[in-house]
Design a protein around this motif. Structure first.
Motif, mmCIF file in Angstrom:
data_model
loop_
_atom_site.group_PDB
_atom_site.id
_atom_site.type_symbol
_atom_site.label_atom_id
_atom_site.label_comp_id
_atom_site.label_asym_id
_atom_site.label_seq_id
_atom_site.Cartn_x
_atom_site.Cartn_y
_atom_site.Cartn_z
ATOM 1 N N ASP A 143 2.504 -0.778 7.407
ATOM 2 C CA ASP A 143 3.554 -1.485 6.668
ATOM 3 C C ASP A 143 4.520 -2.188 7.611
ATOM 4 N N PHE A 154 2.876 -5.246 9.029
ATOM 5 C CA PHE A 154 2.867 -6.326 8.056
ATOM 6 C C PHE A 154 4.203 -7.075 8.067
ATOM 7 N N ASN A 214 0.277 4.737 -2.194
ATOM 8 C CA ASN A 214 0.964 4.349 -0.963
ATOM 9 C C ASN A 214 2.295 5.095 -0.877
ATOM 10 N N GLY A 219 0.848 -3.443 -3.564
ATOM 11 C CA GLY A 219 1.662 -2.726 -2.599
ATOM 12 C C GLY A 219 1.717 -1.239 -2.878
ATOM 13 N N TYR A 265 -0.960 0.458 -3.649
ATOM 14 C CA TYR A 265 -2.253 1.028 -3.250
ATOM 15 C C TYR A 265 -2.517 0.860 -1.769
ATOM 16 N N GLY A 266 -1.840 -0.086 -1.121
ATOM 17 C CA GLY A 266 -2.068 -0.310 0.297
ATOM 18 C C GLY A 266 -0.798 -0.811 0.945
ATOM 19 N N PRO A 267 -0.892 -1.237 2.192
ATOM 20 C CA PRO A 267 0.316 -1.760 2.847
ATOM 21 C C PRO A 267 0.800 -3.019 2.148
ATOM 22 N N GLY A 268 2.107 -3.220 2.182
ATOM 23 C CA GLY A 268 2.676 -4.406 1.543
ATOM 24 C C GLY A 268 3.806 -4.012 0.624
#
Lengths: 177, 149
Positions: free
Chosen positions: A52, A55, A140, B32, B34-37
């Protein structure tokens, strides 16, 4: 072992980009190198497992910040962007390496990377990791911590960003008219 | 920057890349969880696609006018975020405690999921509008208002 080699290579790339930023002659090339530095830093974050953060670093550091710097540079005269480099003060030349040596010396006492028994990993992280999916149905963990457990924090950050935008618009409009 | 970029290559590549960037921004925003972001990154990618639009086509082209209209949304993202918190408050819970979000047919974890999604949309809108607004005011601050919003 490959992990270690890759990390070392990436850190060298970051170091090269950082030093090139200070050695280059024009401000525009320095801005471009700063963007590439951010990009390498993003790859380092991704290797360390902080996807994260990587990113955000890639998008903000290499994308938006570069655009902001370039748009600002378009408004300046060539005499403003010429770089003058006065010789560094003696205190900095002696003091900064000493400080760096001190920091490396102290870094020996830090817990090793990824150590599950380090203080940061035994305080509240296990609670988040074990309960966040049952609480929020969000795989997440970063998203559930940011938006649910620490939602108030994120709200104030959003207010800060909003205020920055408003302040920028007000200041720049005043100087234009 | 003030008018359309004269290179055909830049124009056609931007026509190709801008929709892709916006699609990717929506993907990052809605996946976001479920994953990076998430909202912040998705909003910034959306803002960069809009900035590329008016840097390439100019603010007086049809695409640029659309970007300038986005500036009216300043503060909407913050209203969405605080509004979700206020809805929780109205429904009898604490501020920003999504378990009290009154959506019929959902249990508490699913409500929290919806709360995270809605507040992420709020953050994305806020960040995108702020980014576009800062770049527009930096790029156009020395000229008298050439574009009409």
């Amino acid at each position: 072992m490959t992990y270690f080699v890759n990390i070392t290579l990436l850190f060298l790339l970051v170091l090269t980009a950082a030093s090139a930023t200070f050695l280059v002659k024009e401000l525009i090339s320095s801005v471009i190198i700063l963007g590439s530095y951010s990009f390498f830093l993003a790859i380092v974050w991704a290797w360390l497992g902080a996807v994260d953060v990587a990113f955000v670093e890639a998008v903000i550091g290499a994308g938006l910040a570069t655009v902001l710097f370039l748009v600002t540079l378009f408004d300046t005269a060539p005499k403003d962007t010429r770089l003058r480099r006065p010789p560094p003060p003696l205190a900095g030349v002696i003091g900064l390496p000493l400080l760096g040596f001190l920091l490396l010396f102290v870094a020996n006492d830090l817990p090793p990377f990824g150590d599950p028994a380090s203080p940061a990993h035994v305080h509240i992280s296990p609670v988040y990791l074990q309960q966040s999916y049952a609480d929020t149905l969000t795989p997440n963990v970063v998203a559930s911590v940011l938006m649910d457990y620490r939602a108030f924090d994120t709200l104030i950050e959003t207010v800060v960003i909003f205020t920055a935008g408003i302040a920028c618009a007000l200041l720049l409009k005043e100087s234009g008219s | 920057m003030k008018q359309m970029h004269d290179s055909f290559l830049v124009q056609s590549m931007s026509r190709l890349l801008i929709p892709l960037a916006q699609l990717f921004a929506l993907y990052v925003l809605f996946f976001g969880q479920y994953g990076p972001g998430g909202g912040f990154v998705g909003g910034v990618i959306w803002a960069i696609s809009m900035i590329l639009t008016f840097l390439v086509f100019g603010l007086n082209s049809p695409q640029g006018r659309l970007v300038a209209k986005v500036l009216h949304g300043d503060g909407v993202g913050l209203i969405i975020f605080v509004g979700v918190g206020g809805l929780c408050l109205i429904a009898g819970g604490e501020f920003l405690n999504y378990a009290n979000l009154e959506i019929p047919g959902l249990d508490a974890p699913a409500r929290r999921y919806m709360g995270i999604l809605l507040t992420q949309i709020g953050v994305a809108v806020d960040v995108a509008v702020t980014g576009i607004s800062i770049v527009i005011s930096l790029a156009y601050h020395d000229t008298e208002q050439e574009y009409d919003v």
